[in-house]
Design a protein around this motif. Structure first.
Motif: not given
Length: 311
Positions: A260-274
């Motif tokens: 959230y505080f790094t403006h939703l980088p793709e890698v972290l969003v994918a990790m969050h889904m997993g």
């Protein structure tokens, strides 16, 4: 000899059921990759990839390859589901068992084509965020069925601890709140970026307001998980799965705050889904203990780490 054969067939079914569970987690993550790379309309129609072809073409570029590749994974997940149905039915007929394993295997299998249809509607509606969210939640339902099948292959010995009814009810509330976290996360996703295509519509809801609501529900889940550790320990039950759930939740929460505080980088969003999948599995695993399901001594209990290792 019959006991050995039954044990071997149960172990084989369990392995394929675990593979099916891991594959369903994996396809959630690859589906996220489709969205995060802007490839949601890489195949602009369904069930074909283009009006003239069922497969991607050179004109579709890398977006077509990514989207079509994710569609192909549906067949892998479906094949594993079919194998589980076959193995469960063989066990039923040879061992005089009831229909429980077969029913669960059929439930997982039925979810695959249904998810395929919902996925098709996401394309036909130009990635409507509500349909996309339904597609994700459908995967969570299939994962729940897949976990139930894995758990069913473990039941054999008498349980060593019986959760009091009040603790079981707390477990039911925990499962419900965990599901609410998933729903809230879907709404957050539908209001933010990473729509899957630059022209896809968003829900129009305020992302900050929805994100705060999501955080509130997550905090409730964390509180319930901490309370569960204490009440299970106070009643003499095993707290291992409750501790695992809390640990997975804390890791998922950390990823969520950082993204959230790094403006939703793709890698972290994918990790969050997993991570969302693992929180859901850990919740189901804990409730499994509260329902006093027995675990055979020759079978290792399912943990979120075991699923992640197979993805």
């Amino acid at each position: 000899m019959g006991h050995v054969s039954s044990l071997a067939s149960r172990t084989l079914l369990r392995r394929f059921a675990l593979a099916s569970l891991a594959a369903n987690v994996g396809i959630v993550i690859t589906g996220g990759v489709v969205r995060l790379t802007g490839s949601g309309l890489g195949c602009p129609t369904w069930p074909r990839c283009t009006e003239e072809s069922y497969v991607t073409t050179a004109a579709m570029g890398h977006h077509g390859v990514i989207e079509f590749g994710n569609r192909l994974l549906t067949f892998v997940v479906g094949a594993l589901a079919v194998l589980c149905v076959v193995l469960a039915e063989i066990r039923r007929r040879r061992g005089g068992r009831d229909w429980s394993e077969t029913r669960l295997a059929l439930l997982v299998f039925a979810g695959i084509p249904l998810q395929g249809v919902i996925g098709g509607f996401t394309v036909l509606t130009d990635l409507n965020p509500w349909v996309v969210g339904l597609h994700f939640l459908g995967s969570m339902a299939v994962i729940a069925a897949a976990y139930a099948l894995v758990s069913a292959t473990s039941a054999a010995a008498a349980p060593s601890w019986q959760a009091p009814s009040a603790v079981r009810r707390l477990g039911q509330v925990l499962v419900f709140v965990s599901a609410l976290v998933l729903v809230a996360g879907v709404v957050v996703t539908g209001s933010g970026p990473h729509a899957g295509d630059e022209n896809a519509h968003r829900t129009g809801l305020d992302p900050e307001m929805i994100s705060q609501l999501h955080v509130d529900v997550v905090m409730l889940l964390l509180g319930l998980s901490i309370a569960m550790i204490f009440v299970v320990r106070a009643t003499g039950g095993p707290i291992r799965r409750a501790v695992i759930l809390l640990g997975v939740e804390l890791a998922q929460g950390l990823i969520g705050f950082v993204q959230y505080f790094t403006h939703l980088p793709e890698v972290l969003v994918a990790m969050h889904m997993g991570g969302a999948c693992l929180v859901w599995i850990a919740t189901l695993a804990l409730y499994d203990v509260l329902r006093a399901r027995a675990v055979a001594p020759d079978v290792v209990p399912v943990s979120p780490a075991a699923v992640l290792a197979r993805v």
